[in-house]
Design an enzyme around this catalytic site. Sequence first.
Site, PDB file in Angstrom:
ATOM      1  CE  LYS A   1      -3.263   0.087   3.080  1.00 26.29           C
ATOM      2  NZ  LYS A   1      -4.112   0.115   4.364  1.00 26.29           N
TER       3      LYS A   1
ATOM      4  CB  CYS B   1      -3.838  11.987 -11.807  1.00 24.53           C
ATOM      5  SG  CYS B   1      -2.373  12.705 -12.028  1.00 24.53           S
TER       6      CYS B   1
ATOM      7  CG  HIS C   1      -3.776  17.087 -13.346  1.00 23.22           C
ATOM      8  ND1 HIS C   1      -2.842  17.709 -12.442  1.00 23.22           N
ATOM      9  CD2 HIS C   1      -4.440  18.300 -13.696  1.00 23.22           C
ATOM     10  CE1 HIS C   1      -2.906  18.891 -12.447  1.00 23.22           C
ATOM     11  NE2 HIS C   1      -4.094  19.243 -13.157  1.00 23.22           N
TER      12      HIS C   1
ATOM     13  CB  CYS D   1      -0.275  13.767  -7.253  1.00 24.36           C
ATOM     14  SG  CYS D   1      -0.659  12.844  -8.659  1.00 24.36           S
TER      15      CYS D   1
END
Length: 102
Positions: free
Chosen positions: A48, A67, A80, A65
């Site tokens: 993760k 994206c 993005h 961020c």
Amino acid sequence: MGLEIAGRDVSYIPVITTIALGIYVVWNAVCRSKDAVINLSVDKKEEKVVNSMDIEDIGDSIAFCRCWRSKKFPLCDGAHNAHNKKTGDNVGPMCLKRKSKS
């Protein structure tokens, strides 16, 4: 009234269903966009991705961020824009700023 199917026509249903399923499976495996995975490159070795920073290090403003395409992840570098143009998405950064002291 209603759907009338002759006995001979019913025998085509399994064949048509099998062909349609085969086409879908091949399309899903070969043609489906790899962009369906959100995180394409950031810390892929980790189970993760978790980032943290001290609030004192943020300064007056910061853009994070959302994206997953930024080369400076977790900070936004404007990646993005290309992602949105390619996919038709509308993602942008999460911007934080300190309140001005008035």
